[in-house]
Motif scaffolding. Sequence first.
Motif, mmCIF file in Angstrom:
data_model
loop_
_atom_site.group_PDB
_atom_site.id
_atom_site.type_symbol
_atom_site.label_atom_id
_atom_site.label_comp_id
_atom_site.label_asym_id
_atom_site.label_seq_id
_atom_site.Cartn_x
_atom_site.Cartn_y
_atom_site.Cartn_z
ATOM 1 N N LEU A 49 0.585 -1.190 0.207
ATOM 2 C CA LEU A 49 0.183 0.021 -0.012
ATOM 3 C C LEU A 49 0.820 1.381 -0.064
ATOM 4 C CD1 LEU A 49 -2.694 1.163 0.300
ATOM 5 C CD2 LEU A 49 -2.684 1.171 2.801
ATOM 6 N N ALA A 50 2.133 1.406 0.767
ATOM 7 C CA ALA A 50 2.681 2.282 0.745
ATOM 8 C C ALA A 50 3.604 2.686 -0.670
ATOM 9 C CB ALA A 50 3.940 2.226 1.878
ATOM 10 N N GLY A 51 4.082 1.514 -1.009
ATOM 11 C CA GLY A 51 4.435 1.821 -2.504
ATOM 12 C C GLY A 51 3.419 2.336 -3.389
ATOM 13 N N SER A 52 2.456 1.787 -3.630
ATOM 14 C CA SER A 52 1.256 2.286 -4.437
ATOM 15 C C SER A 52 1.011 3.819 -4.272
ATOM 16 C CB SER A 52 0.063 1.453 -4.476
ATOM 17 O OG SER A 52 -0.436 1.489 -3.130
ATOM 18 N N LEU A 53 1.036 4.121 -2.838
ATOM 19 C CA LEU A 53 0.604 5.614 -2.535
ATOM 20 C C LEU A 53 1.689 6.436 -3.081
ATOM 21 C CD1 LEU A 53 -1.207 5.080 0.994
ATOM 22 C CD2 LEU A 53 -1.979 5.782 -1.132
ATOM 23 N N LEU A 54 3.049 6.168 -2.945
ATOM 24 C CA LEU A 54 4.021 6.612 -3.470
ATOM 25 C C LEU A 54 3.949 7.059 -4.748
ATOM 26 C CD1 LEU A 54 6.985 7.919 -2.725
ATOM 27 C CD2 LEU A 54 7.921 5.738 -3.310
ATOM 28 N N VAL A 55 3.722 6.130 -5.521
ATOM 29 C CA VAL A 55 3.417 6.445 -6.987
ATOM 30 C C VAL A 55 2.407 7.239 -7.284
ATOM 31 C CG1 VAL A 55 2.877 5.166 -9.344
ATOM 32 C CG2 VAL A 55 4.527 4.231 -7.619
ATOM 33 N N ALA A 56 1.142 6.990 -6.443
ATOM 34 C CA ALA A 56 0.077 7.685 -6.842
ATOM 35 C C ALA A 56 0.562 9.151 -6.650
ATOM 36 C CB ALA A 56 -1.063 7.499 -5.814
ATOM 37 N N GLY A 57 1.137 9.680 -5.512
ATOM 38 C CA GLY A 57 1.865 11.066 -5.209
ATOM 39 C C GLY A 57 2.535 11.685 -6.446
ATOM 40 N N VAL A 58 3.316 11.006 -7.012
ATOM 41 C CA VAL A 58 3.882 11.278 -8.082
ATOM 42 C C VAL A 58 2.866 11.549 -9.277
ATOM 43 C CG1 VAL A 58 5.895 11.106 -9.681
ATOM 44 C CG2 VAL A 58 6.066 10.268 -7.465
ATOM 45 N N VAL A 59 2.115 10.722 -9.603
ATOM 46 C CA VAL A 59 1.255 10.869 -10.698
ATOM 47 C C VAL A 59 0.348 12.147 -10.403
ATOM 48 C CG1 VAL A 59 -0.914 9.807 -11.795
ATOM 49 C CG2 VAL A 59 1.166 8.512 -11.148
ATOM 50 N N MET A 60 0.061 12.403 -9.016
ATOM 51 C CA MET A 60 -0.700 13.511 -8.852
ATOM 52 C C MET A 60 -0.157 14.877 -9.286
ATOM 53 S SD MET A 60 -3.895 12.720 -7.641
ATOM 54 C CE MET A 60 -3.694 11.523 -9.288
ATOM 55 N N VAL A 61 1.219 14.809 -9.251
ATOM 56 C CA VAL A 61 1.965 15.988 -9.267
ATOM 57 C C VAL A 61 1.624 16.147 -11.075
ATOM 58 C CG1 VAL A 61 4.285 17.085 -9.523
ATOM 59 C CG2 VAL A 61 3.573 15.785 -7.398
ATOM 60 N N ALA A 62 1.782 15.374 -11.897
ATOM 61 C CA ALA A 62 1.732 15.546 -13.139
ATOM 62 C C ALA A 62 0.301 15.717 -13.480
ATOM 63 C CB ALA A 62 2.046 14.096 -13.922
ATOM 64 N N TRP A 63 -0.614 15.382 -12.790
ATOM 65 C CA TRP A 63 -2.013 15.438 -13.050
ATOM 66 C C TRP A 63 -2.627 16.886 -12.963
ATOM 67 C CZ3 TRP A 63 -5.937 16.547 -9.345
ATOM 68 C CH2 TRP A 63 -7.499 16.457 -9.893
ATOM 69 N N LEU A 64 -1.806 17.693 -11.730
ATOM 70 C CA LEU A 64 -1.871 19.016 -11.634
ATOM 71 C C LEU A 64 -1.869 19.833 -12.984
ATOM 72 C CD1 LEU A 64 -0.367 19.425 -8.216
ATOM 73 C CD2 LEU A 64 -3.213 19.395 -8.752
ATOM 74 N N SER A 65 -0.914 19.349 -13.684
ATOM 75 C CA SER A 65 -0.770 20.124 -14.954
ATOM 76 C C SER A 65 -1.664 19.716 -16.097
ATOM 77 C CB SER A 65 0.628 19.733 -15.438
ATOM 78 O OG SER A 65 1.586 20.247 -14.598
ATOM 79 N N ALA A 66 -2.644 18.708 -15.902
ATOM 80 C CA ALA A 66 -3.479 18.041 -17.003
ATOM 81 C C ALA A 66 -4.761 17.811 -16.116
ATOM 82 C CB ALA A 66 -2.834 16.951 -17.574
ATOM 83 N N LEU A 67 -5.529 18.953 -15.635
ATOM 84 C CA LEU A 67 -6.443 18.435 -14.855
ATOM 85 C C LEU A 67 -7.818 18.225 -15.926
ATOM 86 C CD1 LEU A 67 -6.575 21.775 -12.412
ATOM 87 C CD2 LEU A 67 -5.967 19.312 -12.028
ATOM 88 N N ALA A 68 -7.663 18.416 -17.138
ATOM 89 C CA ALA A 68 -8.870 17.764 -17.790
ATOM 90 C C ALA A 68 -8.939 16.270 -17.926
ATOM 91 C CB ALA A 68 -8.403 18.214 -19.556
#
Length: 413
Positions: A49-68
């Motif tokens: 679970l910790a590893g998946s949350l770590l990846v999700a955090g990085v993806v969320m940083v990229a998602w902030l630039s593509a909110l569509a």
Amino acid sequence: MRIPRNRDPERLRFTVSSARTVRLPHIPDAPPLLPWPLAALGGGLLAGLAGSLLVAGVVMVAWLSALAIALPTALRFAAQVWLLAHGGVLEIGSEAVTLVPLGLTIAFGAICASVGGFAYRQGRQARPIVVDEGVRRLLLLGSIGMVSAGYTLCAVILAWTVSGATAIWRPALGALVVSASGSAIGVVMASGLRPVNLRPEWLRRGLRGAAAGTLGLVAAAAIVLATATVLGEPRIGALETGLRFDSGGVFVWSLLALAYLPNLLGWAAAWLLGAGFTVGTGSLVSLSTTELGMLPAVPVFGALPPVGVADPWMLAWLALGIAAAAVAGVAAVGGRQTGPLGALAAGGAAGAVTGVAYLAWTASSRGGLGSLRLAVLGPRMLEALLLGVPLLVFGSVLAAMVTWFVRRRSTAG
């Protein structure tokens, strides 16, 4: 009248003898925080679970630039990236990415190592008496098994949720390998086990030499990759400029490059030892020639050498690969004295184990970035087996015998 006393000098004797060593019961510094099964099984589940949350955090940083992009789509992508690090498939549109980011895999293995060590300590603290070999073996294998079971269960649940039942076995098997390997390292370190009594002697020396040789090969591959990066810096810079990264994009791209750094080092090692690698169908990058076709605008591809037949002096890079093998041979013979047959066996074992590590490394660094032309990228395995492994064994054996001969002459002189 005074009666004289006879004093016998031998009457009293004081002797000193060695004290007997008495093993006292082991008293833990503190009681266990959690029951042993809960620490191991639950720890493995939480590690996934910790590893998946770590990846999700990085993806969320990229998602902030593509909110569509819808948030569920971004979270599904993050889950697929986690599964990709365990051998799963990342689907991007109609394309399938199978190139495993080994940097992420190693990071998740390190998390499992920490959990494995914690689980073993919890089991040991719950037993305040001196444990026998059977109980110790139970703690070792039980900690590894339960951590692996919890981690693999996390992979199965995630794969089932994201891709369905048909795509479970690959990430589940990868998660089992990653968690078992990582937790085994953590458990062994926590238990204090050391291979000092491993027999025969030449095998113990060979394993020590293989560890040194593998590190030497990693260092040699890093030199090759750093040289290629410096020489290709103008092309890499032009490709990065064309992609027009914002601050979030630069952050994500930097982490992506780190995630695939072990893969690139594996490609560099294959190039260094003569096997070469491909970057798509019909391509070849080796010491003797470079053949490339159309490539995607990935900045790291700017480090590839120019197309055409390479200068014959490029073959001198083989010496760096043989030097890494020589490190294995020297480390295998170092330490206490040994005979010529012992040095030969230790050097051969060190070279062979280093060769196996090299094959595993290059094989795991292969994969695809889509379909058609980019379906297969990475080192050429048949050439790695027929060229790289013999070079490693030969260099290790030669260095071991030379080291033994020099030491024998210095001792005789």
